[in-house]
Design a protein around this motif. Structure first.
Motif, mmCIF file in Angstrom:
data_model
loop_
_atom_site.group_PDB
_atom_site.id
_atom_site.type_symbol
_atom_site.label_atom_id
_atom_site.label_comp_id
_atom_site.label_asym_id
_atom_site.label_seq_id
_atom_site.Cartn_x
_atom_site.Cartn_y
_atom_site.Cartn_z
ATOM 1 N N ASP B 40 0.886 -1.329 -0.197
ATOM 2 C CA ASP B 40 0.058 -0.184 0.296
ATOM 3 C C ASP B 40 0.419 0.831 -0.098
ATOM 4 O O ASP B 40 0.641 1.916 -0.739
ATOM 5 N N GLN B 41 2.319 1.502 0.881
ATOM 6 C CA GLN B 41 3.077 2.446 0.914
ATOM 7 C C GLN B 41 3.166 2.503 -0.274
ATOM 8 O O GLN B 41 3.246 4.402 -1.098
ATOM 9 N N LEU B 42 3.930 1.566 -1.053
ATOM 10 C CA LEU B 42 4.670 2.184 -2.271
ATOM 11 C C LEU B 42 3.330 2.027 -3.130
ATOM 12 O O LEU B 42 3.571 3.262 -4.234
ATOM 13 N N TYR B 43 2.480 1.313 -3.104
ATOM 14 C CA TYR B 43 1.800 2.459 -4.242
ATOM 15 C C TYR B 43 0.761 3.505 -4.211
ATOM 16 O O TYR B 43 0.953 3.932 -5.377
ATOM 17 N N ARG B 44 0.631 3.928 -2.850
ATOM 18 C CA ARG B 44 0.421 5.269 -2.633
ATOM 19 C C ARG B 44 1.906 5.959 -3.262
ATOM 20 O O ARG B 44 1.349 7.638 -3.939
ATOM 21 N N VAL B 45 2.823 5.466 -3.527
ATOM 22 C CA VAL B 45 3.914 6.841 -3.491
ATOM 23 C C VAL B 45 4.038 6.616 -5.761
ATOM 24 O O VAL B 45 3.978 8.007 -6.272
ATOM 25 N N ALA B 46 3.425 5.094 -6.308
ATOM 26 C CA ALA B 46 3.845 4.869 -7.491
ATOM 27 C C ALA B 46 2.673 6.041 -8.029
ATOM 28 O O ALA B 46 2.840 6.411 -9.082
ATOM 29 N N VAL B 47 2.115 6.019 -7.440
ATOM 30 C CA VAL B 47 0.281 6.023 -8.572
ATOM 31 C C VAL B 47 0.373 7.819 -7.764
ATOM 32 O O VAL B 47 -0.545 8.891 -9.105
ATOM 33 N N ARG B 48 1.019 8.563 -6.994
ATOM 34 C CA ARG B 48 1.047 10.492 -7.161
ATOM 35 C C ARG B 48 2.446 10.181 -8.203
ATOM 36 O O ARG B 48 2.518 11.681 -8.775
ATOM 37 N N MET B 49 3.424 9.107 -8.195
ATOM 38 C CA MET B 49 4.350 9.651 -9.211
ATOM 39 C C MET B 49 4.313 9.873 -10.250
ATOM 40 O O MET B 49 4.756 10.394 -11.708
ATOM 41 N N THR B 50 3.242 8.509 -10.790
ATOM 42 C CA THR B 50 2.939 8.128 -12.127
ATOM 43 C C THR B 50 1.684 9.329 -12.868
ATOM 44 O O THR B 50 1.903 9.014 -14.415
ATOM 45 N N ASP B 52 -1.057 7.201 -13.016
ATOM 46 C CA ASP B 52 -1.663 6.534 -13.455
ATOM 47 C C ASP B 52 -1.829 5.094 -13.076
ATOM 48 O O ASP B 52 -0.729 5.060 -11.950
ATOM 49 N N PRO B 53 -2.834 4.498 -12.505
ATOM 50 C CA PRO B 53 -3.543 3.644 -11.790
ATOM 51 C C PRO B 53 -2.474 2.253 -12.314
ATOM 52 O O PRO B 53 -1.831 1.501 -11.308
ATOM 53 N N GLN B 54 -2.502 2.195 -13.715
ATOM 54 C CA GLN B 54 -2.032 1.429 -14.212
ATOM 55 C C GLN B 54 -0.332 0.836 -14.404
ATOM 56 O O GLN B 54 0.432 -0.293 -13.458
ATOM 57 N N ASP B 55 -0.219 2.204 -14.385
ATOM 58 C CA ASP B 55 1.648 2.522 -14.234
ATOM 59 C C ASP B 55 2.150 2.546 -12.823
ATOM 60 O O ASP B 55 3.116 1.306 -13.096
ATOM 61 N N ALA B 56 1.227 2.412 -12.342
ATOM 62 C CA ALA B 56 1.660 2.634 -10.966
ATOM 63 C C ALA B 56 1.763 1.270 -9.844
ATOM 64 O O ALA B 56 2.956 0.589 -9.291
ATOM 65 N N GLN B 57 0.775 0.184 -10.848
ATOM 66 C CA GLN B 57 0.716 -1.357 -10.602
ATOM 67 C C GLN B 57 2.655 -1.858 -11.027
ATOM 68 O O GLN B 57 2.833 -2.494 -9.957
ATOM 69 N N ASP B 58 2.124 -1.525 -11.706
ATOM 70 C CA ASP B 58 3.618 -1.744 -13.127
ATOM 71 C C ASP B 58 4.665 -1.869 -12.305
ATOM 72 O O ASP B 58 5.461 -2.243 -12.475
ATOM 73 N N THR B 59 4.646 -0.135 -11.730
ATOM 74 C CA THR B 59 5.819 -0.177 -11.065
ATOM 75 C C THR B 59 6.590 -1.154 -9.502
ATOM 76 O O THR B 59 7.557 -1.557 -9.961
ATOM 77 N N ARG B 91 12.595 3.768 -10.153
ATOM 78 C CA ARG B 91 11.797 2.789 -11.691
ATOM 79 C C ARG B 91 11.110 3.929 -11.752
ATOM 80 O O ARG B 91 10.706 3.743 -13.444
ATOM 81 N N CYS B 92 10.114 4.937 -11.642
ATOM 82 C CA CYS B 92 9.441 6.160 -11.983
ATOM 83 C C CYS B 92 10.491 6.841 -12.344
ATOM 84 O O CYS B 92 10.351 7.199 -13.933
ATOM 85 N N HIS B 93 12.014 7.302 -12.006
ATOM 86 C CA HIS B 93 12.913 7.988 -12.809
ATOM 87 C C HIS B 93 12.737 7.267 -14.337
ATOM 88 O O HIS B 93 12.665 7.887 -14.994
ATOM 89 N N ASN B 94 12.699 6.008 -14.474
ATOM 90 C CA ASN B 94 13.517 5.304 -15.716
ATOM 91 C C ASN B 94 12.036 5.146 -16.823
ATOM 92 O O ASN B 94 12.453 5.475 -17.686
ATOM 93 N N ALA B 95 11.019 4.935 -16.173
ATOM 94 C CA ALA B 95 10.235 4.989 -17.421
ATOM 95 C C ALA B 95 9.815 6.579 -17.094
ATOM 96 O O ALA B 95 9.277 5.954 -18.663
ATOM 97 N N HIS B 96 9.998 7.728 -16.231
ATOM 98 C CA HIS B 96 9.448 9.117 -17.040
ATOM 99 C C HIS B 96 10.525 8.801 -18.458
ATOM 100 O O HIS B 96 10.128 9.333 -19.349
#
Lengths: 212, 190
Positions: B40-50, B52-59, B91-96
């Motif tokens: 949950d903690q990581l998904y919360r970060v990922a969804v704000r960074m990306t 997009d919920p699907q991108d967040a889940q993948d990341t 990973r968010c940096h790389n995806a960006h």
């Protein structure tokens, strides 16, 4: 928004930090009476309110995320994971597929046993000699499933047994030989060998049973 | 501050240390416990960074997978939560970097569009939150990361600094700049 000062000399940045982070005002007495500060604070509170609302949203990982991660990890463990043995001079990693090849060759060396590759195929057709390249190669992987954790190994193996051979004894011999070969050749500790007998086949020199 | 950040500031939890040790030895159940603890903690970060919920889940999935593969090299130099969040941010940096830039609108259409969303639309509370999401995504990623971690995910500046490889004071400066940029964007969109 600029980093400017209000007419009273207070930095707008300080007020933003106060609103966003809840830091204490530098001069609380001034702030209580200054119309510029109070107006700016009201403006910033309004501006920052949706940020707070968004930050307070209850965001949870999708329901299937744990399962998806673990499925990928199990897949990795089956196919790419390695046993790791450390000594003071370095590490030795042995890929799971190598352990699988050792296990399959060991099983095939037990009399009356042929690896079952799935789909009704056997690794060594009746009346032919086992081909180590075939048994140890990737086409033989369906016959074994290898779990590795540290230096411990669990082997699941599927075999076909010659008709008439005592299945329990043959399975025990397969377990014993796989355990021994893995210990001798890799140094790993086999904690379980699960043998599944999925077929019987005519022993060498006899034709296949009618109807099969 | 969130519960996650509070726990992140404590010294390593012995139960978590045990899970990490077992997972490093290949215990999938122990790793599943870590995934359950931090998803949950990581998904919360990922969804704000990306954004997009699907991108967040993948990341997040990729981050956990990378962590599993590199656990033998993780010897507790940082908390597991710090380490895995760092992997996620990278990973968010790389995806960006890998993402294609948004196709610009045709000039004729762009000319007729307002440069910012209409104020009346953003006045609705739900739309105001959308405006924040968009403003967040418009920030450069080196500003977005400290803001997402500190403001949206409850990490302290010290923990954010450890994740991003920055000193606490440098983290504060970046977070402050990001906050100011976010406030500016929101003000323009009102």
């Amino acid at each position: 928004m600029s980093g400017d000062r209000l007419p009273c000399g207070v930095l707008l940045d300080d007020l933003l930090a106060q609103v966003a982070e809840g830091t204490a005002p530098r001069d609380a007495a001034h702030q209580r009476t200054c119309p510029h500060c109070r107006a700016a604070l009201a403006e910033l509170e309004d501006l920052w309110a949706p940020v707070r609302e968004l930050a307070a949203e209850d965001v949870r990982a999708p329901a299937g995320l744990l399962q998806a991660v673990m499925a990928q990890i199990r897949d990795l463990s089956r196919n790419n994971w390695s046993a790791v043995m450390s000594d003071p001079t370095g590490q030795t990693r042995i890929a799971a597929r190598v352990v699988g090849a050792v296990a399959r060759l060991a099983a095939e060396s037990v009399p009356h046993v042929t690896l079952a590759l799935g789909g009704g195929r056997v690794a060594t057709p009746t009346g032919t000699a086992a081909d180590p390249a075939l048994v140890a190669g990737t086409s033989g992987e369906a016959a074994t499933d290898i779990g590795i954790a540290g230096n411990h190994v669990v082997v699941d193996v599927q075999i076909a047994v010659d008709l008439g051979a005592p299945i329990q004894q043959v399975a025990a011999a397969v377990r014993d030989r796989i355990t021994r070969h893995i210990a001798e050749q890799t140094g790993l500790v086999t904690t379980q060998v699960n043998v599944t007998v999925v077929d019987v086949r005519p022993p060498p020199g006899r034709t296949r049973m009618p109807g099969r | 501050m969130s519960q996650a950040a509070v726990s992140a500031d404590r010294s390593a939890d012995p139960v978590e240390t045990r899970w990490v040790d077992l997972a490093r030895a290949g215990d999938e159940n122990a790793f599943a416990a870590l995934v359950r603890q931090y998803q949950d903690q990581l998904y919360r970060v990922a969804v704000r960074m990306t954004g997009d919920p699907q991108d967040a889940q993948d990341t997040v999935q990729e981050a956990f997978l990378q962590a599993w593969q590199h656990l033998p090299g993780f010897h507790g130099e940082a908390r597991f939560s710090t380490w895995i969040t760092r992997i996620l941010i990278n990973r968010c940096h790389n995806a960006h970097r890998a993402s294609r830039p948004t196709d610009p609108l045709p000039e004729a259409e762009a000319a007729g569009m307002p440069s910012t969303p209409a104020a009346e639309t953003l006045a609705v509370a739900a739309h105001r939150r959308d405006a924040v999401r968009q403003a967040l995504l418009s920030l450069p990623i080196d500003q977005r990361a400290p803001l997402v971690l500190s403001t949206f995910s409850g990490y302290t500046h010290a923990e954010t600094g450890r994740i991003l490889g920055l000193s606490e004071s440098a983290t504060k400066v970046r977070a402050h700049r990001a906050r100011r940029a976010l406030a500016t964007a929101l003000q323009e969109w009102r």
